[in-house]
Motif scaffolding. Structure first.
Motif, PDB file in Angstrom:
ATOM      1  N   LYS A  51      32.018  47.859  42.330  1.00 18.55           N
ATOM      2  CA  LYS A  51      33.430  48.123  42.538  1.00 18.55           C
ATOM      3  C   LYS A  51      34.169  47.751  41.264  1.00 18.55           C
ATOM      4  N   ARG A  52      35.329  48.280  41.129  1.00 19.74           N
ATOM      5  CA  ARG A  52      36.139  47.942  39.959  1.00 19.74           C
ATOM      6  C   ARG A  52      37.035  46.764  40.305  1.00 19.74           C
TER       7      ARG A  52
ATOM      8  N   ASP B 237      40.338  44.347  40.322  1.00 18.91           N
ATOM      9  CA  ASP B 237      41.772  44.601  40.359  1.00 18.91           C
ATOM     10  C   ASP B 237      42.347  44.306  38.974  1.00 18.91           C
ATOM     11  N   PRO B 238      42.938  45.293  38.293  1.00 21.05           N
ATOM     12  CA  PRO B 238      43.454  45.082  36.934  1.00 21.05           C
ATOM     13  C   PRO B 238      44.509  43.977  36.854  1.00 21.05           C
ATOM     14  N   ALA B 239      45.321  43.835  37.886  1.00 21.35           N
ATOM     15  CA  ALA B 239      46.353  42.787  37.880  1.00 21.35           C
ATOM     16  C   ALA B 239      45.719  41.402  37.928  1.00 21.35           C
ATOM     17  N   LYS B 240      44.633  41.265  38.692  1.00 22.49           N
ATOM     18  CA  LYS B 240      43.947  39.973  38.776  1.00 22.49           C
ATOM     19  C   LYS B 240      43.232  39.652  37.473  1.00 22.49           C
ATOM     20  N   VAL B 241      42.656  40.664  36.843  1.00 22.94           N
ATOM     21  CA  VAL B 241      41.999  40.464  35.542  1.00 22.94           C
ATOM     22  C   VAL B 241      43.037  40.013  34.518  1.00 22.94           C
ATOM     23  N   ALA B 242      44.183  40.676  34.500  1.00 23.91           N
ATOM     24  CA  ALA B 242      45.252  40.307  33.560  1.00 23.91           C
ATOM     25  C   ALA B 242      45.741  38.889  33.822  1.00 23.91           C
ATOM     26  N   PHE B 243      45.840  38.524  35.094  1.00 22.95           N
ATOM     27  CA  PHE B 243      46.265  37.164  35.441  1.00 22.95           C
ATOM     28  C   PHE B 243      45.276  36.134  34.904  1.00 22.95           C
ATOM     29  N   LEU B 244      43.981  36.365  35.132  1.00 22.07           N
ATOM     30  CA  LEU B 244      42.974  35.412  34.648  1.00 22.07           C
ATOM     31  C   LEU B 244      42.997  35.303  33.124  1.00 22.07           C
ATOM     32  N   ARG B 245      43.204  36.417  32.453  1.00 21.89           N
ATOM     33  CA  ARG B 245      43.252  36.395  30.985  1.00 21.89           C
ATOM     34  C   ARG B 245      44.476  35.664  30.463  1.00 21.89           C
TER      35      ARG B 245
ATOM     36  N   GLU C 195      33.705  32.031  40.892  1.00 25.83           N
ATOM     37  CA  GLU C 195      35.109  31.980  41.330  1.00 25.83           C
ATOM     38  C   GLU C 195      35.885  33.179  40.801  1.00 25.83           C
ATOM     39  N   ALA C 196      35.699  33.496  39.527  1.00 25.78           N
ATOM     40  CA  ALA C 196      36.410  34.621  38.923  1.00 25.78           C
ATOM     41  C   ALA C 196      36.013  35.931  39.597  1.00 25.78           C
ATOM     42  N   GLU C 197      34.735  36.102  39.877  1.00 25.11           N
ATOM     43  CA  GLU C 197      34.263  37.323  40.517  1.00 25.11           C
ATOM     44  C   GLU C 197      34.841  37.466  41.925  1.00 25.11           C
ATOM     45  N   GLN C 198      34.827  36.375  42.692  1.00 27.68           N
ATOM     46  CA  GLN C 198      35.386  36.426  44.041  1.00 27.68           C
ATOM     47  C   GLN C 198      36.882  36.734  43.991  1.00 27.68           C
ATOM     48  N   PHE C 199      37.580  36.179  43.024  1.00 26.86           N
ATOM     49  CA  PHE C 199      39.014  36.415  42.889  1.00 26.86           C
ATOM     50  C   PHE C 199      39.303  37.870  42.547  1.00 26.86           C
ATOM     51  N   MET C 200      38.559  38.438  41.611  1.00 29.39           N
ATOM     52  CA  MET C 200      38.830  39.797  41.140  1.00 29.39           C
ATOM     53  C   MET C 200      38.425  40.871  42.149  1.00 29.39           C
ATOM     54  N   PHE C 201      37.401  40.617  42.956  1.00 30.13           N
ATOM     55  CA  PHE C 201      36.864  41.651  43.827  1.00 30.13           C
ATOM     56  C   PHE C 201      37.205  41.500  45.304  1.00 30.13           C
ATOM     57  N   SER C 202      37.816  40.396  45.718  1.00 31.96           N
ATOM     58  CA  SER C 202      38.136  40.240  47.134  1.00 31.96           C
ATOM     59  C   SER C 202      39.629  40.007  47.317  1.00 31.96           C
ATOM     60  N   THR C 203      40.039  39.977  48.557  1.00 31.15           N
ATOM     61  CA  THR C 203      41.454  39.791  48.853  1.00 31.15           C
ATOM     62  C   THR C 203      41.820  38.318  48.983  1.00 31.15           C
ATOM     63  N   GLU C 204      40.828  37.473  49.156  1.00 32.16           N
ATOM     64  CA  GLU C 204      41.079  36.045  49.319  1.00 32.16           C
ATOM     65  C   GLU C 204      40.735  35.283  48.047  1.00 32.16           C
ATOM     66  N   ILE C 205      41.474  34.205  47.806  1.00 29.25           N
ATOM     67  CA  ILE C 205      41.223  33.344  46.644  1.00 29.25           C
ATOM     68  C   ILE C 205      40.333  32.187  47.118  1.00 29.25           C
ATOM     69  N   PRO C 206      39.227  31.936  46.436  1.00 30.65           N
ATOM     70  CA  PRO C 206      38.397  30.780  46.803  1.00 30.65           C
ATOM     71  C   PRO C 206      39.221  29.491  46.694  1.00 30.65           C
ATOM     72  N   GLU C 207      39.009  28.582  47.620  1.00 34.10           N
ATOM     73  CA  GLU C 207      39.790  27.346  47.664  1.00 34.10           C
ATOM     74  C   GLU C 207      39.665  26.541  46.377  1.00 34.10           C
TER      75      GLU C 207
END
Length: 84
Positions: free
Chosen positions: A32-33, A35-43, A57-69
């Motif tokens: 899957k691709r 989310d560009p907004a999440k990638v930009a946020f992490l950068r 953590e970064a992978e879960q954040f970019m590819f899912s709807t939930e943020i790991p705790e």
């Protein structure tokens, strides 16, 4: 000693095209691709925060709807919460 028979060019081509077709079909289903907004946020995070974020953590954040705790605890000061 076994004589060298040679390589059948057509067999080689059919193996390659078959492998690439298989790979293309199965990789597109799994890959899957992000989310560009999440990638930009992490950068945009400060270097020390980025260094503390694990790849998982970064992978879960970019590819899912939930943020790991564990990631949320690291980036909560940089998030703007909304009522959506």
């Amino acid at each position: 000693m076994v004589p060298y028979i040679g390589w059948n060019k057509n067999f080689s081509i059919s193996l390659k095209s078959g492998w690439y077709a298989y790979k293309r079909r199965h990789m597109t289903e799994q890959k899957k691709r992000p989310d560009p907004a999440k990638v930009a946020f992490l950068r945009s995070l400060p270097a020390d925060i980025k260094a503390s974020i694990t790849g998982e953590e970064a992978e879960q954040f970019m590819f899912s709807t939930e943020i790991p705790e564990s990631l949320y605890e690291k980036i909560k000061d940089f998030l703007i919460e909304t009522d959506e």
